[in-house]
Design an enzyme around this catalytic site. Sequence first.
Site, PDB file in Angstrom:
ATOM      1  N   GLU A  82       0.898  -1.148   0.000  1.00  0.00           N
ATOM      2  CA  GLU A  82       0.000   0.000   0.000  1.00  0.00           C
ATOM      3  C   GLU A  82       0.941   1.202   0.000  1.00  0.00           C
ATOM      4  O   GLU A  82       1.846   1.286   0.835  1.00  0.00           O
ATOM      5  CB  GLU A  82      -0.869  -0.002   1.258  1.00  0.00           C
ATOM      6  CG  GLU A  82      -1.930  -1.092   1.283  1.00  0.00           C
ATOM      7  CD  GLU A  82      -3.028  -0.881   0.251  1.00  0.00           C
ATOM      8  OE1 GLU A  82      -3.249   0.268  -0.167  1.00  0.00           O
ATOM      9  OE2 GLU A  82      -3.666  -1.868  -0.143  1.00  0.00           O
ATOM     10  N   THR A 132      11.389   3.444   0.737  1.00  0.00           N
ATOM     11  CA  THR A 132      11.173   4.862   0.443  1.00  0.00           C
ATOM     12  C   THR A 132      12.052   5.750   1.311  1.00  0.00           C
ATOM     13  O   THR A 132      12.446   5.354   2.417  1.00  0.00           O
ATOM     14  CB  THR A 132       9.683   5.209   0.691  1.00  0.00           C
ATOM     15  OG1 THR A 132       9.522   6.612   0.690  1.00  0.00           O
ATOM     16  CG2 THR A 132       9.208   4.702   2.053  1.00  0.00           C
ATOM     17  N   ASP A 133      12.281   6.976   0.846  1.00  0.00           N
ATOM     18  CA  ASP A 133      13.012   7.951   1.667  1.00  0.00           C
ATOM     19  C   ASP A 133      12.156   8.435   2.846  1.00  0.00           C
ATOM     20  O   ASP A 133      12.679   9.038   3.787  1.00  0.00           O
ATOM     21  CB  ASP A 133      13.468   9.152   0.823  1.00  0.00           C
ATOM     22  CG  ASP A 133      12.336   9.897   0.112  1.00  0.00           C
ATOM     23  OD1 ASP A 133      11.161   9.498   0.248  1.00  0.00           O
ATOM     24  OD2 ASP A 133      12.637  10.896  -0.579  1.00  0.00           O
ATOM     25  N   GLU A 134      10.840   8.156   2.789  1.00  0.00           N
ATOM     26  CA  GLU A 134       9.958   8.686   3.838  1.00  0.00           C
ATOM     27  C   GLU A 134      10.237   8.056   5.204  1.00  0.00           C
ATOM     28  O   GLU A 134       9.821   8.603   6.225  1.00  0.00           O
ATOM     29  CB  GLU A 134       8.492   8.501   3.436  1.00  0.00           C
ATOM     30  CG  GLU A 134       8.217   9.172   2.112  1.00  0.00           C
ATOM     31  CD  GLU A 134       6.745   9.330   1.764  1.00  0.00           C
ATOM     32  OE1 GLU A 134       5.911   9.361   2.678  1.00  0.00           O
ATOM     33  OE2 GLU A 134       6.451   9.436   0.565  1.00  0.00           O
ATOM     34  N   TYR A 158       2.003   5.219   6.638  1.00  0.00           N
ATOM     35  CA  TYR A 158       2.681   4.590   5.487  1.00  0.00           C
ATOM     36  C   TYR A 158       4.179   4.469   5.762  1.00  0.00           C
ATOM     37  O   TYR A 158       4.770   3.391   5.633  1.00  0.00           O
ATOM     38  CB  TYR A 158       2.444   5.418   4.211  1.00  0.00           C
ATOM     39  CG  TYR A 158       3.417   5.108   3.094  1.00  0.00           C
ATOM     40  CD1 TYR A 158       3.406   3.867   2.459  1.00  0.00           C
ATOM     41  CD2 TYR A 158       4.366   6.049   2.672  1.00  0.00           C
ATOM     42  CE1 TYR A 158       4.303   3.570   1.442  1.00  0.00           C
ATOM     43  CE2 TYR A 158       5.261   5.767   1.650  1.00  0.00           C
ATOM     44  CZ  TYR A 158       5.229   4.523   1.041  1.00  0.00           C
ATOM     45  OH  TYR A 158       6.125   4.224   0.036  1.00  0.00           O
ATOM     46  N   LYS A 162       6.556   1.082   6.175  1.00  0.00           N
ATOM     47  CA  LYS A 162       7.713   0.766   5.336  1.00  0.00           C
ATOM     48  C   LYS A 162       8.966   0.618   6.202  1.00  0.00           C
ATOM     49  O   LYS A 162       9.779  -0.285   5.982  1.00  0.00           O
ATOM     50  CB  LYS A 162       7.936   1.850   4.274  1.00  0.00           C
ATOM     51  CG  LYS A 162       6.885   1.932   3.193  1.00  0.00           C
ATOM     52  CD  LYS A 162       6.780   0.688   2.328  1.00  0.00           C
ATOM     53  CE  LYS A 162       7.948   0.497   1.394  1.00  0.00           C
ATOM     54  NZ  LYS A 162       7.712  -0.657   0.464  1.00  0.00           N
ATOM     55  N   ASP A 288      -4.113  21.320   4.701  1.00  0.00           N
ATOM     56  CA  ASP A 288      -2.870  20.550   4.641  1.00  0.00           C
ATOM     57  C   ASP A 288      -3.081  19.123   5.131  1.00  0.00           C
ATOM     58  O   ASP A 288      -3.989  18.836   5.906  1.00  0.00           O
ATOM     59  CB  ASP A 288      -1.791  21.247   5.499  1.00  0.00           C
ATOM     60  CG  ASP A 288      -0.398  20.985   4.967  1.00  0.00           C
ATOM     61  OD1 ASP A 288      -0.258  20.156   4.041  1.00  0.00           O
ATOM     62  OD2 ASP A 288       0.551  21.604   5.484  1.00  0.00           O
TER      63      ASP A 288
END
Length: 360
Positions: A82, A132-134, A158, A162, A288
């Site tokens: 996801e 991911t870089d997140e 998310y 990850k 936001d």
Amino acid sequence: MIVITGGAGFIGSNFVHHWLSERDEPLLVFDALTYAGNLENLASVASDPRFSFIRGDITDRDAVERMLGQARPRALVHFAAESHVDRSIRGPQAFLKTNVEGTFVLLEAVRSYRAQCEPRGRGTFRFLQVSTDEVYGTLGPSDPPFTETTPFAPNSPYAASKAASDLWARAYAQTYGLPVLISHCSNNYGPYQFPEKLIPLMIHHALENRPLPLYGDGSQIRDWLHVADHCRALVEILERGRVGETYNVGGRNELTNREVVDTVCRLLDRLRPRPRGSHADGIVEVPDRPGHDRRYAINTTKIERELGWMPRETFASGIEKTLAWYLGHPDWVRNVTTGAYREWLDLHYGTDRSERPAPA
Ligand code: NAD
Ligand code: TYD
């Protein structure tokens, strides 16, 4: 052969096309075909003898084991996930299930598959965890870009899911000697991206003359990586990366969201002008995203030095190609915007904001 989980999604399907354009080695896509999985992304390779597909869920251990027993791969590239932050905010549980539990099931299944392999096959097997870089959290305006040793500090469900799956993969490498490689890339863009993500959403909305919803003041920064550059990096990491290592992959294209949307609008003004005014007239600031990360940026020194990889696309060249692709594939765009996708738009942006025609 190699196995690709999530190969019907955006990056996975680009990887499949990239692989088959360069190599004779067959691959098998294992994908549950969730809302983000689309067999149309793979239509042009469907009859290629090197391509096969199994519909299956990575959280289903029996299905994963059957697939590995049948394919007997020498490597697995794990894209299935996801992947959308906003969806993770509205419904985090699916992210825990697929991204954490699904990765766990894959690691376990690969561990027992490897134990049954001949010693030679066991030694050369590779598991590439596409992350991911997140996971690194957010940067201030003058912070140095993320390196492979930046501590994890995920801010969205998310990113947390990850990060958790990366840590499970790492633990399997350390504890069981599983030959794991991990990559952390920045925001991808290019063909076949589901239009819930910023760039295809803006293209799609602009073409339908709908508002272009910019979160907050639009000053958040992302480092944009063309998906073709990412796929080349993944092949290098898979084939020549050092097992047990992590590699960051970025596009050297730090831009604010407003700059990205302005660029898309400027190009569309040339390629598909509105009867009056600019596409940028449709930009509306909307509330936001909660916990919205301000800035991501990637230090690519390690992959450049060790594997000789560099991005080839600038944002200017990559976005032109991307727009040309979406404009050249109206059927794909039409078919991907199913009822389920429209429900998401209604839920997330609200019909009053998102479906209203943009000001003329
Ligand atoms: P995507 O959402 O377009 O595709 C995900 C694919 O996984 C779909 O084909 C879907 O059907 C499949 N899938 C989902 N749950 C599954 C399950 N339980 N079992 C089997 N298949 C399942 O995602 P994407 O943008 O192509 O991202 C691919 C990977 O790259 C993800 O792991 C994501 O975290 C990572 N990533 C993406 C980006 C980006 O900018 N898109 C950036 C960094 C990292
Ligand atoms: P997105 O494509 O969802 O990727 P990510 O959240 O993984 O970075 O969003 C990219 C940026 O664009 C992010 O800062 C949020 C912003 N954004 C908008 O301003 N409007 C939108 O409608 C969407 C989907 C994203």
